[in-house]
Design a protein around this motif. Structure first.
Motif, PDB file in Angstrom:
ATOM      1  N   ASP A  92      -0.548   1.842  -0.776  1.00  0.00           N
ATOM      2  CA  ASP A  92       0.158   2.496   0.333  1.00  0.00           C
ATOM      3  C   ASP A  92       0.414   1.422   1.378  1.00  0.00           C
ATOM      4  OD1 ASP A  92       1.129   4.238   2.327  1.00  0.00           O
ATOM      5  OD2 ASP A  92      -0.901   4.484   3.143  1.00  0.00           O
ATOM      6  N   ALA A 171       4.104   2.402  -2.283  1.00  0.00           N
ATOM      7  CA  ALA A 171       4.820   3.426  -1.525  1.00  0.00           C
ATOM      8  C   ALA A 171       4.752   3.055  -0.053  1.00  0.00           C
ATOM      9  CB  ALA A 171       4.211   4.807  -1.759  1.00  0.00           C
ATOM     10  N   TYR A 219       8.569   2.691  -4.520  1.00  0.00           N
ATOM     11  CA  TYR A 219       9.120   4.038  -4.443  1.00  0.00           C
ATOM     12  C   TYR A 219      10.440   4.023  -3.675  1.00  0.00           C
ATOM     13  CZ  TYR A 219       5.917   7.566  -6.340  1.00  0.00           C
ATOM     14  OH  TYR A 219       5.213   8.401  -7.175  1.00  0.00           O
ATOM     15  N   GLY A 228       9.982   5.922   0.922  1.00  0.00           N
ATOM     16  CA  GLY A 228       9.276   6.090  -0.344  1.00  0.00           C
ATOM     17  C   GLY A 228       7.906   6.710  -0.198  1.00  0.00           C
ATOM     18  N   ASP A 229       7.286   6.575   0.981  1.00  0.00           N
ATOM     19  CA  ASP A 229       5.989   7.208   1.182  1.00  0.00           C
ATOM     20  C   ASP A 229       6.102   8.725   1.118  1.00  0.00           C
ATOM     21  OD1 ASP A 229       7.538   7.050   3.479  1.00  0.00           O
ATOM     22  OD2 ASP A 229       5.836   6.860   4.845  1.00  0.00           O
ATOM     23  N   SER A 232       6.760   9.710  -2.560  1.00  0.00           N
ATOM     24  CA  SER A 232       5.466   9.647  -3.231  1.00  0.00           C
ATOM     25  C   SER A 232       4.628  10.876  -2.906  1.00  0.00           C
ATOM     26  CB  SER A 232       4.720   8.368  -2.805  1.00  0.00           C
ATOM     27  OG  SER A 232       3.544   8.181  -3.553  1.00  0.00           O
ATOM     28  N   SER A 457       0.795   9.404   0.072  1.00  0.00           N
ATOM     29  CA  SER A 457       1.564   8.222  -0.331  1.00  0.00           C
ATOM     30  C   SER A 457       0.805   7.430  -1.389  1.00  0.00           C
ATOM     31  CB  SER A 457       1.852   7.354   0.891  1.00  0.00           C
ATOM     32  OG  SER A 457       2.471   6.141   0.536  1.00  0.00           O
ATOM     33  N   ALA A 461       1.448   7.155  -5.570  1.00  0.00           N
ATOM     34  CA  ALA A 461       1.542   5.841  -6.218  1.00  0.00           C
ATOM     35  C   ALA A 461       0.619   5.774  -7.424  1.00  0.00           C
ATOM     36  CB  ALA A 461       1.201   4.745  -5.214  1.00  0.00           C
TER      37      ALA A 461
END
Length: 526
Positions: A92, A171, A219, A228-229, A232, A457, A461
């Motif tokens: 993360d 992520a 991500y 992307g977090d 995810s 996140s 991942a």
């Protein structure tokens, strides 16, 4: 496991005059016979190792494969059977903290989790300062990129994973991924918000200067502010698979929001304000040693808990008519973090020390005093919470609440139709549900339906690292998501003003809060 990497032990048939296949083909055929259906590419640095390694190994080898988005790539070849040592990393990439997990990719077991501060902090605790630091400056951008990579590598060193892991999933928000890839992130902030890359996908680890044998997957983002977090987090919570409607909220300086189920996904993001992370509050600080993270007011006394206390309750301080108890915890309060702020405002409201507008009522307690030409309350020895702090926090919580209200309106739903309310990130992990509902940050709903999603996140991942088929789900999520620009909602400010009260100007929306208020203040008139 059907993850992003695999290790295969092969006992190859020896070459003979009747079977003169090349070493390369012999390996590929054996992989196919072992059930590897997708194409496998063997790069030149592996081809150069085949002789004399195959002879020395008596044709008994282990090959390591990493998925590159289209096919398998052989990233390592070893003598004998080393399939038991199969590791991967989930990361993360947060703007403040980088968290990494080392996983056994055979069993899915978490072997170790570590964290480190994001070294970008040297250019500012807020993202905008970092963006402006390296804007249109390649040398400074490279500094930020290296700091990002070094933050990840520091975690890898703590995990002792530099020489063992095959693949990594990262992520992070759109700005963090831009910095990781060495791209100017001003586009994230500046109109028309057309970012340079939103689906970087699989990249060779060595191209990113990450000491890993295989590939790094980043991500994808949906937009400049929905990164992307959050995608995810969708993979982690599986909101997109559920029949019931759910709300997913990741709140900090920015708020990211997703509402939907398997039929639809509405998403949006906007500025909430730095108050939730202790920013702008005069004695605010991050959730670290010395920060007040819990507050209670009983019988006119203020009790606080300090992060780093030796005992669960030993960090408490009592203030009564200007006197404080000795602190036996060994950790003196230095400031107050987001969860402590929410507790403090909720308690001040329930005790009647502040009214529905968040304004101090001086007659309610001798602890309310005037300093620097404004009212404040001393919540710990020498630490004050000011009227401006409360006003800023109410604006912040109002922005967060308004985002949820607009999303529900756009989806044609009422809040009581939402089955789950997920709160992601460190904020959701540490904040009291009751306090957040009391001040109107969370809706007044069944507490069991407010779910702390934790570090979704990182969890997302990890799930992808161990399950390659989720790449299809990610494409589905991005396809189904409809992004709402809060800045384009005409009545956003009007709605936000309506929420600038505790818990709301329409108190009928918060029946349990009103009940608690009556219990605390028997003579209050509602």
């Amino acid at each position: 496991m059907n993850g992003l990497s695999q290790k295969r032990y092969l006992e190859l048939p020896l070459p003979t005059e009747d079977d003169p296949r090349s070493d390369q083909q012999r390996i590929l055929d054996s992989l196919a016979a072992a059930g590897v259906e997708e194409r496998v590419h063997i790069p030149v640095h592996i081809l150069r190792q085949l002789y004399p390694l195959l002879d020395n190994a008596k044709w008994k080898i282990t090959v390591s494969l990493a998925w590159n988005g289209e096919n398998w790539e052989m990233v390592e070849i070893e003598e004998g059977d080393t399939t038991a040592q199969h590791y991967g990393l989930a990361v993360d990439l947060g703007s403040t903290t980088v968290v990494a997990r080392l996983l056994d990719c055979n069993s899915g077991e978490i072997l170790k989790e570590v964290s480190s501060f994001n070294k970008q902090i040297q250019w500012g605790t807020d993202i905008l300062s970092r963006i402006f630091y390296c804007k249109d400056n390649k040398e400074k951008l490279e500094e930020v990129r290296r700091a990002t990579v070094e933050s990840i590598c520091e975690c890898m060193d703590k995990l002792d994973a530099s020489h063992s892991a095959l693949s990594m999933v990262i992520a992070g928000n759109t700005t963090m991924i831009h910095f990781l890839l060495g791209m100017d992130a001003f586009c994230v902030f500046y109109t028309p918000h057309a970012v340079h890359a939103d689906r970087p996908g699989f990249q060779l680890a060595r191209d990113l200067d990450i000491p890993l044998k295989g590939y790094v997957y980043c991500y994808p983002a949906k937009s400049n502010y929905l990164g992307g977090d959050i995608i995810s987090g969708m993979i982690d919570t599986e909101l997109y698979k559920k029949n019931e409607i759910s709300v997913f909220f990741d709140i900090g300086t920015n708020g990211e929001l997703v509402i939907g189920n398997k039929e639809f996904l509405l998403c949006g993001a906007g500025a909430a304000g730095p108050a939730l992370e202790g920013g702008v509050v005069r004695t605010g600080m991050r959730a670290e040693a010395g920060a007040v993270d819990e507050v209670k007011i009983r019988d006119g006394n203020i009790y606080v808990h300090v992060i780093g206390s030796h005992k669960e309750d030993s960090g408490s301080h009592e203030k009564n008519s200007g006197n404080h108890e000795d602190n036996s915890s060994g950790e003196e309060p230095q400031g107050i973090c987001g969860s402590g702020i929410i507790d403090l405002i909720a308690e001040l409201f329930l005790e009647g020390w502040i009214d529905i507008r968040g304004k101090f009522s001086t007659e309610k307690s001798p602890l309310i005093q005037e300093r620097d030409n404004q009212l404040c309350v001393e919540y710990a020895p020498g630490l004050y919470f000011y009227q401006k702090d409360i006003d800023e926090f109410i604006r912040t919580k109002s922005a967060a609440h308004t985002m949820v209200e607009i999303m529900l309106r756009e989806s044609g739903l009422d809040l009581d139709q939402a089955d789950r309310f997920y709160v992601a990130g460190a904020f959701g992990k540490h904040v009291s549900k009751e306090s957040a509902i009391t001040i109107g940050m969370y809706p007044d709903m069944d507490r069991d339906h407010i779910i702390n999603a934790g570090n979704s996140s990182l969890e997302g991942a990890q799930k992808l690292l161990l399950n390659r088929s989720l790449l299809t789900d990610i494409d589905q999520i991005l396809e189904e998501m409809v992004y709402i620009q809060f800045a384009e909602v005409e009545d956003f400010l009007e709605l936000m003003v309506a929420v600038q009260a505790l818990p709301h100007t329409d108190y009928k929306r918060y029946p349990t809060v009103m009940k608690k208020l009556k219990e605390r203040q028997k003579d209050i008139k509602l």
